[in-house]
Scaffold this active site. Structure first.
Site, PDB file in Angstrom:
ATOM      1  N   LYS A 187     -38.845 -24.628  86.196  1.00 26.62           N
ATOM      2  CA  LYS A 187     -39.996 -24.572  87.119  1.00 26.62           C
ATOM      3  C   LYS A 187     -39.715 -23.633  88.274  1.00 26.62           C
ATOM      4  CE  LYS A 187     -40.555 -28.026  90.345  1.00 26.62           C
ATOM      5  NZ  LYS A 187     -40.671 -27.508  91.714  1.00 26.62           N
ATOM      6  N   ASN A 188     -38.558 -23.818  88.916  1.00 26.97           N
ATOM      7  CA  ASN A 188     -38.318 -23.059  90.147  1.00 26.97           C
ATOM      8  C   ASN A 188     -37.917 -21.604  89.891  1.00 26.97           C
ATOM      9  OD1 ASN A 188     -39.047 -25.310  91.496  1.00 26.97           O
ATOM     10  ND2 ASN A 188     -36.984 -25.947  92.069  1.00 26.97           N
ATOM     11  N   ARG A 222     -45.717 -26.102  96.872  1.00 30.05           N
ATOM     12  CA  ARG A 222     -44.950 -25.375  97.890  1.00 30.05           C
ATOM     13  C   ARG A 222     -44.859 -23.877  97.543  1.00 30.05           C
ATOM     14  NH1 ARG A 222     -42.682 -25.276 103.072  1.00 30.05           N
ATOM     15  NH2 ARG A 222     -40.837 -23.985 103.016  1.00 30.05           N
ATOM     16  N   CYS A 266     -44.049 -31.251  97.722  1.00 31.34           N
ATOM     17  CA  CYS A 266     -43.533 -32.604  97.894  1.00 31.34           C
ATOM     18  C   CYS A 266     -43.198 -32.875  99.356  1.00 31.34           C
ATOM     19  CB  CYS A 266     -42.282 -32.795  97.045  1.00 31.34           C
ATOM     20  SG  CYS A 266     -42.651 -32.962  95.296  1.00 31.34           S
ATOM     21  N   ARG A 296     -41.324 -29.130 106.263  1.00 31.54           N
ATOM     22  CA  ARG A 296     -40.956 -27.957 105.457  1.00 31.54           C
ATOM     23  C   ARG A 296     -41.650 -26.725 106.047  1.00 31.54           C
ATOM     24  NH1 ARG A 296     -41.337 -29.378  99.115  1.00 31.54           N
ATOM     25  NH2 ARG A 296     -39.964 -27.589  98.917  1.00 31.54           N
ATOM     26  N   PRO A 297     -41.139 -26.238 107.171  1.00 28.85           N
ATOM     27  CA  PRO A 297     -41.793 -25.102 107.822  1.00 28.85           C
ATOM     28  C   PRO A 297     -41.601 -23.809 107.025  1.00 28.85           C
ATOM     29  CG  PRO A 297     -39.750 -25.634 108.960  1.00 28.85           C
ATOM     30  CD  PRO A 297     -39.908 -26.653 107.860  1.00 28.85           C
ATOM     31  N   ILE A 298     -42.318 -22.754 107.443  1.00 23.20           N
ATOM     32  CA  ILE A 298     -42.141 -21.447 106.786  1.00 23.20           C
ATOM     33  C   ILE A 298     -41.726 -20.405 107.822  1.00 23.20           C
ATOM     34  CG2 ILE A 298     -43.672 -21.868 104.828  1.00 23.20           C
ATOM     35  CD1 ILE A 298     -45.809 -20.240 106.407  1.00 23.20           C
ATOM     36  N   LEU A 315     -38.850 -19.257 108.630  1.00 25.33           N
ATOM     37  CA  LEU A 315     -37.870 -18.266 108.177  1.00 25.33           C
ATOM     38  C   LEU A 315     -38.544 -17.175 107.338  1.00 25.33           C
ATOM     39  CD1 LEU A 315     -34.895 -20.633 107.203  1.00 25.33           C
ATOM     40  CD2 LEU A 315     -35.394 -19.548 109.400  1.00 25.33           C
ATOM     41  N   ASP A 340     -32.089 -31.539  94.550  1.00 23.49           N
ATOM     42  CA  ASP A 340     -33.046 -32.045  93.555  1.00 23.49           C
ATOM     43  C   ASP A 340     -32.397 -32.999  92.554  1.00 23.49           C
ATOM     44  OD1 ASP A 340     -34.927 -30.462  94.761  1.00 23.49           O
ATOM     45  OD2 ASP A 340     -34.874 -28.877  93.256  1.00 23.49           O
ATOM     46  N   ILE A 396     -30.063 -31.075 102.905  1.00 24.18           N
ATOM     47  CA  ILE A 396     -31.080 -30.022 102.770  1.00 24.18           C
ATOM     48  C   ILE A 396     -32.428 -30.472 103.340  1.00 24.18           C
ATOM     49  CG2 ILE A 396     -32.286 -28.477 101.163  1.00 24.18           C
ATOM     50  CD1 ILE A 396     -29.267 -27.953 101.331  1.00 24.18           C
ATOM     51  N   ARG A 415     -45.823 -32.324  87.679  1.00 29.09           N
ATOM     52  CA  ARG A 415     -45.644 -31.018  88.310  1.00 29.09           C
ATOM     53  C   ARG A 415     -44.373 -30.318  87.809  1.00 29.09           C
ATOM     54  NH1 ARG A 415     -45.451 -31.305  94.356  1.00 29.09           N
ATOM     55  NH2 ARG A 415     -44.788 -29.231  93.813  1.00 29.09           N
TER      56      ARG A 415
HETATM   57  N1  EPU Z   1     -36.599 -24.365 105.894  1.00 25.46           N
HETATM   58  C1  EPU Z   1     -36.955 -24.074 107.201  1.00 25.46           C
HETATM   59  N2  EPU Z   1     -37.750 -22.988 107.421  1.00 25.46           N
HETATM   60  C2  EPU Z   1     -38.194 -22.192 106.400  1.00 25.46           C
HETATM   61  C3  EPU Z   1     -37.805 -22.492 105.087  1.00 25.46           C
HETATM   62  C4  EPU Z   1     -36.999 -23.597 104.867  1.00 25.46           C
HETATM   63  O1  EPU Z   1     -36.586 -24.765 108.137  1.00 25.46           O
HETATM   64  O2  EPU Z   1     -38.910 -21.225 106.671  1.00 25.46           O
HETATM   65  C5  EPU Z   1     -35.760 -25.556 105.654  1.00 25.46           C
HETATM   66  C6  EPU Z   1     -36.554 -26.591 104.846  1.00 25.46           C
HETATM   67  O3  EPU Z   1     -37.347 -27.381 105.688  1.00 25.46           O
HETATM   68  C7  EPU Z   1     -35.470 -27.365 104.152  1.00 25.46           C
HETATM   69  C8  EPU Z   1     -34.392 -26.306 103.923  1.00 25.46           C
HETATM   70  O4  EPU Z   1     -34.688 -25.221 104.806  1.00 25.46           O
HETATM   71  O5  EPU Z   1     -34.976 -28.339 105.024  1.00 25.46           O
HETATM   72  C9  EPU Z   1     -34.340 -25.788 102.489  1.00 25.46           C
HETATM   73  O6  EPU Z   1     -35.560 -25.201 102.132  1.00 25.46           O
HETATM   74  P1  EPU Z   1     -35.662 -24.015 101.073  1.00 25.46           P
HETATM   75  O7  EPU Z   1     -36.555 -22.977 101.645  1.00 25.46           O
HETATM   76  O8  EPU Z   1     -34.321 -23.602 100.603  1.00 25.46           O
HETATM   77  O9  EPU Z   1     -36.405 -24.734  99.877  1.00 25.46           O
HETATM   78  P2  EPU Z   1     -37.790 -24.376  99.203  1.00 25.46           P
HETATM   79  O10 EPU Z   1     -37.824 -22.937  98.860  1.00 25.46           O
HETATM   80  O11 EPU Z   1     -38.905 -24.957  99.965  1.00 25.46           O
HETATM   81  C10 EPU Z   1     -36.830 -24.767  96.804  1.00 25.46           C
HETATM   82  C11 EPU Z   1     -37.231 -25.577  95.605  1.00 25.46           C
HETATM   83  C12 EPU Z   1     -36.997 -27.045  95.893  1.00 25.46           C
HETATM   84  C13 EPU Z   1     -35.525 -27.244  96.198  1.00 25.46           C
HETATM   85  C14 EPU Z   1     -35.122 -26.357  97.378  1.00 25.46           C
HETATM   86  C15 EPU Z   1     -33.643 -26.419  97.718  1.00 25.46           C
HETATM   87  C16 EPU Z   1     -38.988 -24.275  94.620  1.00 25.46           C
HETATM   88  C17 EPU Z   1     -40.428 -24.143  94.295  1.00 25.46           C
HETATM   89  N3  EPU Z   1     -38.638 -25.353  95.314  1.00 25.46           N
HETATM   90  O12 EPU Z   1     -37.671 -25.214  97.866  1.00 25.46           O
HETATM   91  O13 EPU Z   1     -37.323 -27.742  94.699  1.00 25.46           O
HETATM   92  O14 EPU Z   1     -35.291 -28.588  96.531  1.00 25.46           O
HETATM   93  O15 EPU Z   1     -35.450 -24.980  97.085  1.00 25.46           O
HETATM   94  O16 EPU Z   1     -32.899 -26.081  96.620  1.00 25.46           O
HETATM   95  O17 EPU Z   1     -38.181 -23.431  94.249  1.00 25.46           O
HETATM   96  C18 EPU Z   1     -38.171 -29.530  93.406  1.00 25.46           C
HETATM   97  O18 EPU Z   1     -38.137 -28.776  92.423  1.00 25.46           O
HETATM   98  O19 EPU Z   1     -38.375 -30.765  93.301  1.00 25.46           O
HETATM   99  C19 EPU Z   1     -37.954 -28.975  94.737  1.00 25.46           C
HETATM  100  C20 EPU Z   1     -38.285 -29.629  95.838  1.00 25.46           C
END
Ligand code: EPU
Length: 420
Positions: free
Chosen positions: A22-23, A92, A116, A121-123, A125, A303, A325, A395
């Site tokens: 998926k990811n 997401r 989820c 989960r801010p954006i 970055l 995960d 995380i 999902r």
């Molecule tokens: N974070 C920030 N600011 C940002 C981005 C992230 O503070 O701009 C924080 C998040 O809040 C979190 C941490 O950084 O605490 C990690 O977030 P990351 O961006 O690495 O994760 P993501 O891209 O939102 C992906 C996977 C997740 C997986 C995480 C960590 C996808 C679609 N999702 O999420 O997968 O847990 O990386 O490996 O690739 C799942 O499949 O169930 C799932 C949640």
């Protein structure tokens, strides 16, 4: 609402074929809007998030055709640069279209993504990195609008190796003038997969899988890509085998992507045999293991933490889980307690003391991996459990009940909304 009914206590035995990740496929689907041409993706999982990504692509004007695990994306014609909020809310990774739209259209309009609920989960970055590359971003609570006639060459350093921010930078960088260097990049296998697809499309990408990635864009063409196996689906079935003291062969996997997880199961007393595309697990008894600390790849994946915790609920001794995380990723613990597990949770730490057996309960998943964890526990528990929250499960897991039934689980899915 659909439910899973699971009569637990049956050791699983047989072979489970693992689907595409998926990811990995989600960022590649966003990347498929970059070339003026047709891309073909194979080994795609048939899950709700993939359907949602295809709907976003269609909404932007790409032609998308799916047949089984194959998806054809034709982005030859002009594409739109705006995604409605309802589509952004579905998951997401809708946010990954931000970098792709900027590169392709020079403008992107969208809203905050869904996904989820694992804590905040801010954006920030993602936006910070895109601004450094020259994008002007205006952000309100409802809408995000980013513009960049041309993004420029630069070095971006992420304060944390965010998976999504790394992917957004890679996608956007294909439309930049010159080379973008990304430092402290995420090193997950899914990043390597995205880079491989971008390279197949004609971009120059070096260093994916390490902390420094260089991307030089240019004219892109459509490409073919086979999606790598889903390491989280595999981790879930490893947990199910361990929890039921069963014996499973996972086929179509990439054992190298699962090292932290397989090491934990070995420490717990399971026997694991790996070959090129297979992992065989056999478990007679489970014992507690040293603290499981989630960390960015190659550390123990967040995960895999919920299913691993479900398995360790019946291990002899006490295992500590440290979640580093996400801020809110122990929400499965309450439901596991309702099934008889002994778990105490702090903000970042959960302490699991194994019990002899779990018992059936009626529980509800709160997110994708939490729901999978409850299913793992139910497979081990005495009696018939009912699990709600299948919209989450759908999902990320295709044919979940069917695959488990094929290896001996007494599991059925009830779709009848009136079922009580
Ligand atoms: N974070 C920030 N600011 C940002 C981005 C992230 O503070 O701009 C924080 C998040 O809040 C979190 C941490 O950084 O605490 C990690 O977030 P990351 O961006 O690495 O994760 P993501 O891209 O939102 C992906 C996977 C997740 C997986 C995480 C960590 C996808 C679609 N999702 O999420 O997968 O847990 O990386 O490996 O690739 C799942 O499949 O169930 C799932 C949640």
């Amino acid at each position: 609402m659909a439910k899973l009914l699971i009569q637990g206590g049956v050791p699983l035995c047989g072979t489970v074929r693992i689907h595409g990740a998926k990811n990995a496929v989600l960022p590649i689907l966003a990347a498929a809007m970059l070339p003026h041409g047709q891309s073909v993706l194979t080994n795609c999982p048939q899950i709700a998030d993939v359907t949602a990504a295809c709907a976003i692509l269609r909404g932007l004007g790409a032609q998308v055709r799916t047949r089984g695990g194959t998806i054809l994306v034709d982005a030859t014609s002009e594409l739109d640069d705006c995604i409605p909020s309802a589509q952004m809310q579905t998951m997401r990774s809708s946010i990954l279209f931000l970098g792709a739209m900027l590169a392709r259209c020079g403008r992107a309009e969208l809203s905050y993504p869904g996904g989820c609920a694992l804590g905040e989960r801010p954006i920030n970055l993602h936006l910070q990195a895109l601004r450094q590359m020259g994008a002007e971003c205006s952000v309100t609570q409802e809408r995000i609008v980013c513009r960049a006639a041309r993004l420029h060459a630069c070095t971006v350093t992420l304060p944390f190796p965010s998976v999504g921010a790394t992917e957004n930078v890679l996608l956007a960088a294909t439309g930049a003038d010159g080379t973008v260097t990304l430092c402290n990049a995420a090193r997950e296998p899914e990043i390597v997969e995205l880079a491989a697809f971008l390279r197949a499309c004609g971009a120059r990408v070096r260093g994916a899988g390490s902390s420094v990635i260089e991307v030089t864009g240019g004219e892109l063409h459509g490409a073919q890509k086979r999606v790598c196996p889903d390491r989280m689906e595999a981790a879930t079935y490893l947990a199910a085998a361990a929890a039921t003291r069963g014996s499973l062969t996972l086929s179509g996997v990439q054992p190298a992507h699962l090292t932290a997880v397989t090491q934990a199961f070995r420490q717990a007393g399971c026997e694991l045999i790996e070959s090129e595309q297979e992992i065989r697990i056999r478990c007679d008894r489970l014992r507690a293991i040293p603290p499981v600390r989630t960390a960015p790849y190659p550390g123990f994946p967040t995960d895999a933490q919920p299913p691993m915790m479900a398995a360790m609920a019946t291990a002899a001794g006490t295992t500590v889980f440290e979640e580093n995380i996400f801020a809110s990723r122990f929400r499965h613990a309450q439901s596991l307690r309702e099934m008889g597990a002994k778990i105490s949770c702090g903000r970042k730490v959960a302490v699991v003391t194994g019990v002899e057996t779990l018992h059936a309960a009626s529980v509800s998943g709160t997110d994708l991996r939490a729901t999978a964890a409850l299913a793992v526990a139910a497979l081990a528990a005495q009696g018939e459990s009912r699990i709600d929250g299948l919209a989450y499960l759908d999902r990320g897991y295709s044919a979940f009940a069917e695959k488990l039934r094929a290896v001996g689980a007494r599991i059925r899915r009830v779709e009848d909304p009136n079922y009580e």
